[in-house]
Motif scaffolding. Sequence first.
Motif: not given
Lengths: 152, 541
Positions: B229-231, B267-268, B382-385
């Motif tokens: 996964l990359k933004p 997004i990731p 939306k966030s990898e977190h």
Amino acid sequence: MKRILVVDDDSRIASALAIRLEAAGYEVLSAVNGLEGLDLVLNQKPDLIILDIWMPVGIGFSVAQRLRGLGLKNIPIIFMTASKLKGLKQVAKELGAAGFFEKPYEPEELLRAVSDALATKAVKNSNLSLNGLKSPTATPELQHEQNTHHRG
Amino acid sequence: MKLRLLYLEDNPDDASLLRLKLSKDWPDSEVAVVANEADFVRALKDRQFDLILADYRIPGLGGLAALQLARKSCPEIPFVFISGVMGEDVAVEALKQGAADYVLKDRLARLVPAIERALAEAEERARRRQAEEHVRRIQTELEQTNRDLLRKNDEIQNFYHTLSHELKTPLTSAREFISIMIDGLAGPLNSRQLEYLGIARQSCDQLRVCINDLLDATRLETGKLAISLKPAPLSALIRRVVTAVTSTATEKKIALTSEVQPDLSEIPLDENRMTQVITNLLNNAIKFTPPGGKIVVKAGDAPDRPELVQVSVSDTGCGIAKEEQSRIFDRLYQVKTGDATSEHGVGLGLYLCRELVQLHGGQIQVESKPGQGSTFSFVLPKSEHLLRANLLLVDDDPQMREVLHELLERHGYNVQTAAGGREALEWMRQKTPDLVLLDLAMPDLDGPGTLKEIKENWGGVPVIVYTGYAESELVKQALVYSPFTLLAKPCPPAELLETLHRVQRAGDTTTWKRNHFGLMKPRLKRPRRSDVRTRKSVKLN
């Protein structure tokens, strides 16, 4: 006329490629395995190689490595494979591939990659000969080629 | 029961006395008397006895030295001192060093009860040793099974790779010769010939998608499908996919439009895999929508969930019956259209969509009314977190905690650490983690106790117990609360991470069942209750 070597153990794919490339105005040599391919590279000096990765004798990567070892760095190689194994593209990239195609390939894209690689090579070569003018010794590439004759 | 005694005694009178006493109290007994170190050592080697009696004062060989000799060569046989004079401190020291008991010569009435107790304890120890052996064997078997499974996994993976390679090679030449004809390299063609060859080439493309899907499905099954996964901008990706399939839609006279929220942030994403998902949904929509129909792709913030992005593909196709909607994402499930002429896939496309969306940390669903159309929609974080799995690491060793914490954070886990069972349960109550990595030997509440609480209150949370062989007693206790995954300590980081990934995907391994490839996953046998005994504390008096 630019000379292209096609190395693929599936003779039908090799001949389909030959038809395609000849129609586009290239001269085509073919080999059915890596060893035969290497032999043709050394004797016929193709301008570009289309190399299948999985072949019974001499897989594509080892052929490419051998060519690098022989100092034939400036012959662009386009890799092809029907395999989806992870990491193949990365290895191809590390070997300085001019292209990587998954089979079945899109003929137009392949032809574009071939002509792009040949054009890039032409630019590189002209730079090389300019360097050659500055220095009295032969280009490194030629030196290596001479070495291979001794070895052979 | 016949009792065989080895008696180390240099005083023949004492030896006779004891023999006499025993023959009265324990008629079926046999006493072999040895009077010096050499004979004692020889007798120890033969091991033809159930219990050792020893005078504490043997000239040339102290009582404790004799005890040590016996502990060394036959630790399982109980050792009882018998002595004329034995101070309290000496007695305590002897018991500390492993003597089962001591009896004073002027109180020989205690001898028989002491022997009985020593034998009973020895038997209990033997049983416990057997149970430990049993656990160790299970553990070894489990590890072996896991290794076998991983190898089997690789074999399956290799087989499908080879198969796909072998299928694609003839497909490549078929497609290329068809293309050569279409491109006129084999002479001019009339329009009907061109049309037929076009159909043949489309079939080749369909076959290629099938082979790739099959390979992806195998990768999923064997846990080898990794996504990175990359933004990335989702809007651009959707535009590309829509452009790529527009010609197919237009050919079928279907209006394809997209409505993408303009301020959609990156997004990731694994761009290749997300392209595969959306392409698949669009191709399905085109396939099941009649000419003149409409398809709309939408992307934007998910309603009421600002932390998620929602993507949807709606069509005006034939729709999906209610009872089929729940099964449509299942592996190999094919929608029954009742239309013999319509094209069927192998039933992998939507399965892959669901799995790939889940690998992105999202969820996919379908809404449909038969005859009116279907909407497939999925959400992505939306966030990898939000994607990182929450892992609770329970270990009382601060160094171990630090090392593992660092390793796991680096490999994409949100790690919460706890130094003991009680602290772990406290954290569990505050926030349920996605998985627990649990050490067994801990002060306060130990591993088995913690495991019991977790299994009773948070049954769905997979637990990986990592432990050394030294703790097999604890493993034995923990087994009662299976299923869980057992990991031998020390364990190389790669193996730990692989186990975590596997457990995250498949849950606790001990409940593995037959999977789609007919591969049996291990089912850990629970030990019989009778094998599991709680440790009996050995009293020192």
